[in-house]
Design a protein around this motif. Structure first.
Motif, short mmCIF file in Angstrom:
data_model
loop_
_atom_site.label_atom_id
_atom_site.label_comp_id
_atom_site.label_asym_id
_atom_site.label_seq_id
_atom_site.Cartn_x
_atom_site.Cartn_y
_atom_site.Cartn_z
N THR A 68 9.35 -2.81 -0.07
CA THR A 68 7.90 -2.60 -0.07
C THR A 68 7.74 -3.43 1.88
O THR A 68 6.59 -2.74 2.30
N ILE A 69 8.63 -4.01 2.37
CA ILE A 69 8.05 -4.09 4.18
C ILE A 69 8.30 -2.61 4.09
O ILE A 69 7.45 -2.82 5.26
N ARG A 70 9.29 -1.71 4.26
CA ARG A 70 9.08 -0.23 4.98
C ARG A 70 7.67 0.24 4.60
O ARG A 70 7.13 1.09 5.14
N ALA A 71 7.22 -0.02 3.53
CA ALA A 71 5.69 1.03 3.09
C ALA A 71 4.68 -0.09 3.73
O ALA A 71 3.91 0.47 3.58
N LEU A 72 4.71 -1.37 3.58
CA LEU A 72 3.55 -1.91 4.73
C LEU A 72 3.61 -2.04 5.83
O LEU A 72 2.50 -1.01 6.50
N ALA A 73 4.94 -1.66 6.72
CA ALA A 73 4.52 -1.46 7.94
C ALA A 73 4.13 0.22 8.63
O ALA A 73 3.75 0.01 9.29
N LEU A 74 5.10 1.60 8.09
CA LEU A 74 4.70 2.04 8.10
C LEU A 74 2.67 3.12 7.64
O LEU A 74 2.58 3.28 7.96
N GLY A 75 2.30 2.15 6.16
CA GLY A 75 1.53 2.11 6.41
C GLY A 75 0.14 1.36 7.39
O GLY A 75 -0.52 1.72 7.68
N VAL A 76 0.24 0.36 8.11
CA VAL A 76 0.09 0.09 8.60
C VAL A 76 0.36 0.80 10.57
O VAL A 76 -0.72 0.97 11.30
N ALA B 244 -7.07 -2.17 3.75
CA ALA B 244 -6.44 -0.74 2.85
C ALA B 244 -5.41 -0.29 2.80
O ALA B 244 -4.15 0.23 2.26
N ALA B 245 -4.70 -0.21 4.63
CA ALA B 245 -3.36 0.00 4.77
C ALA B 245 -2.68 -0.72 3.49
O ALA B 245 -1.80 -0.53 3.23
N ILE B 246 -3.04 -2.15 3.65
CA ILE B 246 -2.04 -3.27 2.65
C ILE B 246 -2.67 -2.95 1.55
O ILE B 246 -1.03 -2.26 0.62
N ASP B 247 -3.64 -2.02 0.92
CA ASP B 247 -4.05 -1.85 -0.60
C ASP B 247 -3.13 -0.87 -0.67
O ASP B 247 -2.76 -0.65 -1.85
N SER B 248 -3.15 0.72 0.26
CA SER B 248 -2.08 0.89 -0.43
C SER B 248 -0.75 0.87 -0.82
O SER B 248 -0.26 2.55 -0.72
N CYS B 249 -0.21 0.21 0.02
CA CYS B 249 1.16 0.36 -0.37
C CYS B 249 1.51 -0.51 -1.67
O CYS B 249 0.93 -1.65 -1.93
N ALA B 250 1.97 0.85 -2.38
CA ALA B 250 2.40 -0.51 -3.04
C ALA B 250 3.65 -1.42 -3.67
O ALA B 250 5.02 -0.68 -2.78
N GLN B 251 4.02 -1.84 -4.47
CA GLN B 251 4.72 -2.81 -4.58
C GLN B 251 6.40 -1.83 -4.90
O GLN B 251 6.10 -1.05 -5.87
N ALA B 252 7.21 -1.77 -4.14
CA ALA B 252 8.46 -1.24 -4.43
C ALA B 252 9.37 -1.44 -5.56
O ALA B 252 9.10 -2.30 -5.82
N GLU B 253 10.76 -1.20 -5.40
CA GLU B 253 11.30 -1.58 -6.31
C GLU B 253 12.07 -2.62 -5.49
O GLU B 253 12.57 -3.48 -6.31
#
Length: 223
Positions: free
Chosen positions: A87-95, A73-82
């Motif tokens: 995207t790595i920052r969003a993914l890391a923060l989501g986790v 769910a955390a990974i899916d909530s992180c939309a692909q960034a530009e």
């Protein structure tokens, strides 16, 4: 005229693996790993242990499944960034946020290093590292460095939160207490730690976490 007897109403939320996992996450959130027992799970689901065992083999299987549900769910909530870096920052923060909300995840991931939750996270990070243009020979070190940082810092943040909760301290009170200890250290032996005591009181955990991700990404650019 005799009143017709209504047939027993079938539960709309019939028992399923997904419902069991959902209930397991609720128990883990409220009581940690020790709060997840098949007896407690049976009571919450109003069913017998046998019905639960039909869907999950044991507590270990259930813990991995619960962990994977949260991580997915955390990974899916992180939309692909530009960019891959964003995207790595969003993914890391989501986790990081997921571990803060579900503090038991850290230890669960360590117990399931070869299973789907960890593989899912490793794959998600690795794809973005590859998208950064990192050479094949350096992709392993770049990906594992990010993975270990995310799990290590996220896990420590969750552990700090649990420690404060167990002592019934608010975050500000907890940090104030630690800051006071640092301020009382011997200045000759701990000059740097003493100098950070006041900053500790007001630091932003998420901001510090992302600063670390940026440092790693800056190093990865040189690979």
């Amino acid at each position: 005229m005799a009143k017709k007897t209504q047939p027993p109403q079938r539960r709309e939320d019939s028992l399923s693996r997904d419902r069991i996992i959902e209930a397991a996450i609720e128990l883990l959130d409220s009581g940690g790993d020790g709060g997840l027992t098949f007896r407690a799970l049976s009571e919450r689901l109003a069913t017998g242990p046998g019905a639960i065992y039909w869907h999950v083999a044991n507590k270990g299987d259930l813990l991995v499944a619960a962990c994977d549900t949260v991580i997915a769910a955390a990974i899916d909530s992180c939309a692909q960034a530009e960019t891959a870096g964003e995207t790595i920052r969003a993914l890391a923060l989501g986790v990081f946020d997921a571990m803060d909300e579900h503090p038991w995840i850290g230890s669960a991931l360590l117990q399931a290093a070869e299973q789907l939750p960890m593989v899912r996270l490793f794959e998600s990070i690795g794809q973005q590292v590859r998208a950064l243009g990192v050479q094949q020979s350096s992709q392993w070190s770049a990906t594992t460095t990010l993975l270990h940082y995310i799990l290590g810092v996220g896990g420590q943040n969750a552990a700090n939160r649990l420690s404060a909760q167990m002592r019934k301290l608010e975050r500000e009170d907890f940090l104030s207490e630690v800051s006071s200890v640092w301020s009382g250290l011997d200045e000759a032996d701990y000059p740097f730690t003493r100098s950070m005591a006041e900053q500790l009181r007001s630091h932003d955990d998420r901001g510090d976490f992302l600063a670390g991700i940026d440092l790693i990404l800056g190093g990865i650019k040189g690979l």
